[in-house]
Design an enzyme around this catalytic site. Structure first.
Site, PDB file in Angstrom:
ATOM      1  N   ASP A 217       1.128  -0.709   0.078  1.00 46.78           N
ATOM      2  CA  ASP A 217      -0.003   0.563   0.034  1.00 46.78           C
ATOM      3  C   ASP A 217       0.954   1.842  -0.372  1.00 46.78           C
ATOM      4  O   ASP A 217       1.794   1.354   0.647  1.00 46.78           O
ATOM      5  CB  ASP A 217      -0.821  -0.020   1.750  1.00 46.78           C
ATOM      6  N   GLU A 276       1.948  -0.391  -4.749  1.00 53.51           N
ATOM      7  CA  GLU A 276       0.937   0.622  -5.253  1.00 53.51           C
ATOM      8  C   GLU A 276       1.827   1.833  -5.009  1.00 53.51           C
ATOM      9  O   GLU A 276       1.947   2.252  -3.877  1.00 53.51           O
ATOM     10  CB  GLU A 276      -0.407   0.661  -4.383  1.00 53.51           C
TER      11      GLU A 276
HETATM   12  C1  NOJ Z   1      -4.488   2.684  -0.701  1.00 53.40           C
HETATM   13  C2  NOJ Z   1      -5.614   2.059  -0.587  1.00 53.40           C
HETATM   14  O1  NOJ Z   1      -5.956   1.178  -1.876  1.00 53.40           O
HETATM   15  C3  NOJ Z   1      -6.784   2.315  -0.492  1.00 53.40           C
HETATM   16  O2  NOJ Z   1      -8.005   2.202  -0.200  1.00 53.40           O
HETATM   17  C4  NOJ Z   1      -6.912   3.449   1.139  1.00 53.40           C
HETATM   18  O3  NOJ Z   1      -7.607   4.308   1.648  1.00 53.40           O
HETATM   19  C5  NOJ Z   1      -5.024   4.539   1.033  1.00 53.40           C
HETATM   20  N1  NOJ Z   1      -4.511   3.769  -0.106  1.00 53.40           N
HETATM   21  C6  NOJ Z   1      -4.544   4.362   2.099  1.00 53.40           C
HETATM   22  O4  NOJ Z   1      -4.238   3.337   2.898  1.00 53.40           O
END
Ligand code: NOJ
Length: 564
Positions: A217, A276
């Site tokens: 993440d 990500e």
């Molecule tokens: C990216 C995640 O996909 C999202 O759902 C989340 O709110 C943020 N990161 C913070 O962790």
């Protein structure tokens, strides 16, 4: 016919079967909305295990579970209170082990989500930090600073959080902590060796339990330079994001991932990771390289219109990036953060909000910034979604499918303010409707209190039209989106080819045609007029052909024939 090579894989094995993640089909499961086994209206681990036949039949190579850890759910589970446990509402570690065993017995891998930028404010470290006070080692795990102004009553800077509102929150003794996301998600201090060591322990914990890979993440935000004096928001915005920016996409984050790489590679087979990372395209290969996380998400299709030129540009660009890093590309049309693609393609474009998502629905109206209420054309959205999916599934690289898209599900708009859960909605004082609409519990049956999601209710309201998109109805219908996904994913396995493609000239700007090295060929009509096909041996189509022609909003697959 004119062909043009777009990508050649360098350095990594090219055989499709060798490393599953390179060209795998991965189904993202949002655990709290997949299936509920115990009637508390919240999906759980045992619920996922109970649907193992469904997952196997879908024909995917892996599932990725969004966070299932203990969490106060301030951000749908991305506020993790304990990285090495299961939320008691979702089950136990024994349930998790059972799920891993069940998936592996069916040949399906499992990827879990790691959230390293921030913890939950309920995490024992943060609670300790609150108790221990300023200057303590416990506070050093987070990013605490003194405020400004008289008595330090003003935040250290004017920075804003991703969910809106200030990025600093004051605690009882007057210090402030940084939270890039919700108030309940304090940012960790990645300069602290204890933080680094703890995440290594977490990666080992899940790897030892048989997890095959990790989704990381906000991988681009871990390391930060908060040397005083802190810069203002406008000063930060004016700085180039070139690896030395104080807040995002810093080169030194790859020192963290180099250490993680050693952990991944100490397992046989090595554990995988996918970043990500919302960074400039020129910097994506850093995350995707073999020395770092090994693969990175490409979100370009999430932001694109159903448009031939955009799709082609995205494919060319991302295959080039994959070539640079030696990794494979990833493709995503929907996930838990954006409006579902069946809905995006059923709305007029390019009416997009600043975040790149098109419009959000509130009450019964779709609202575009500017105040227009566009009409959702469900049929067109679904036709285009199916066409885009067949296009995506034939591309070289890994495809990510978000739970429910295989049913052609639309975004749910009918969620009142009282039922909303997403912090974006609250932090923006209701002006951004947030992400609840794509997180509504799945419809498994055409009737029942929660359309078969569980014995008693669903944690977000399911609209009546969910019946038409239920697994029960779609399984019984050979022309349903579910039937299409199943056939496509099964065929994809048979047809999978080396990681490159050649474009074939169609004589039309709005029709794309490409061919994989073994001759697997794909034609998508993004235009308004039918496209006359020169072959009549279609293997699969996203919608009916019309007397040998490919109608608008349709994709066709042809089997190997012309190889190159
Ligand atoms: C990216 C995640 O996909 C999202 O759902 C989340 O709110 C943020 N990161 C913070 O962790």
């Amino acid at each position: 016919m004119q062909t043009q090579f777009s990508s050649v894989v360098k350095g990594w094995a090219m055989e499709p079967t060798e490393e599953w993640w390179r060209q795998g089909a991965v189904c993202q499961i949002y655990p709290r909305s997949f299936a509920d086994s115990n009637g508390d209206a919240l999906g759980d681990i045992a619920g996922i295990t109970s649907r193992i036949d469904y997952l196997e039949r879908l024909g995917i190579d892996a599932v990725w579970l969004s966070p299932f850890y203990p969490s106060a759910l301030a951000d749908g589970g991305y506020d993790v209170a304990d990285y090495r446990d299961v939320d008691p509402r979702l089950g136990t570690l024994a349930d998790f082990d059972e799920l891993v065993a069940a998936l592996h017995a069916r040949g399906v891998k499992i990827v879990v989500d790691i959230v390293p930028n921030h913890t939950s404010d309920q995490h024992e470290w943060f609670q300790e930090a609150l108790d221990a006070g300023r200057g303590s080692a416990a506070r050093e795990r987070y990013l605490f600073r003194e405020g400004t102004g008289p008595d330090g009553a003003e935040p250290p800077t004017d920075w804003v959080s991703m969910f809106g509102g200030p990025a600093w929150e004051r605690v009882a003794d007057g210090q402030w902590y940084l939270h890039s996301f919700a108030v309940e998600q304090p940012d960790l201090n990645w300069a602290n060796p204890e933080v680094r060591a703890d995440f290594v322990t977490t990666l080992r914990f899940w790897s030892d339990r048989g997890v095959d890979g990790f989704r990381i993440d906000v991988a681009h935000m871990l390391t930060k330079d908060l040397t005083e004096p802190l810069l203002s928001r406008s000063e930060l915005d004016a700085l180039p994001v070139d690896g030395l920016h104080p807040m995002v996409d810093r080169d030194d984050v790859h020192e963290v991932y180099a250490e993680w790489r050693r952990v991944f590679d100490s397992y046989d087979p090595p554990r995988t990771a996918v970043a990500e990372a919302w960074v400039h395209r020129s910097r994506v290969p850093l995350y995707a390289s073999r020395d770092s996380l090994g693969q990175a998400f490409n979100f370009d299709l999430l932001l694109a219109d159903f448009d031939a030129a955009q799709f082609r540009r995205i494919v060319v660009d991302n295959l080039e990036l994959a070539e640079q890093s030696g990794s494979s590309s990833t493709w995503v049309l929907s996930n838990h953060d954006v409006v579902r693609h069946a809905t995006r393609y059923g709305l007029p474009h390019p009416d997009r909000d600043a975040g790149g998502a098109p419009v959000r629905k509130h009450g019964t109206d779709w609202v575009i910034s500017g105040g227009v209420d566009p009409v959702l054309d469900r049929g067109r959205g679904e036709r285009r979604a199916r066409a885009a999916t067949l296009f995506m599934l034939a591309l070289p690289g890994a495809s990510y499918i978000y739970q429910g898209e295989e049913l052609g599900l639309h975004e749910v708009a009918e969620i009142g303010p009282e039922d909303r859960q997403d912090p974006t909605f609250f932090r923006s004082e209701g002006t951004d409707y947030g992400r609840d609409g794509c997180r509504v519990p799945l419809p498994w049956t055409a009737s029942g209190s929660s359309f078969g999601f569980g014995p008693d209710g669903a944690h977000l309201p399911q609209p009546p039209w969910f019946a038409d998109y239920s697994v029960e109805r779609e399984e019984a219908d050979a022309s349903s989106t579910l039937s299409l996904y199943r056939r496509a994913l099964a065929l994809r396995r048979e047809l999978q080819s080396a990681e490159r493609l050649a474009w074939v000239d169609t004589g039309r700007d709005d029709v794309l045609r490409f061919r994989r090295p073994n001759g697997w060929e794909v034609v998508t009509n993004f235009g308004l007029l039918p496209f006359v096909l020169d072959r009549d041996d279609a293997l699969l189509t996203s919608g009916p052909l019309d007397a040998g022609a490919l109608p608008p909003d349709t994709t066709v697959w042809f089997g190997p024939g012309n190889t190159y």
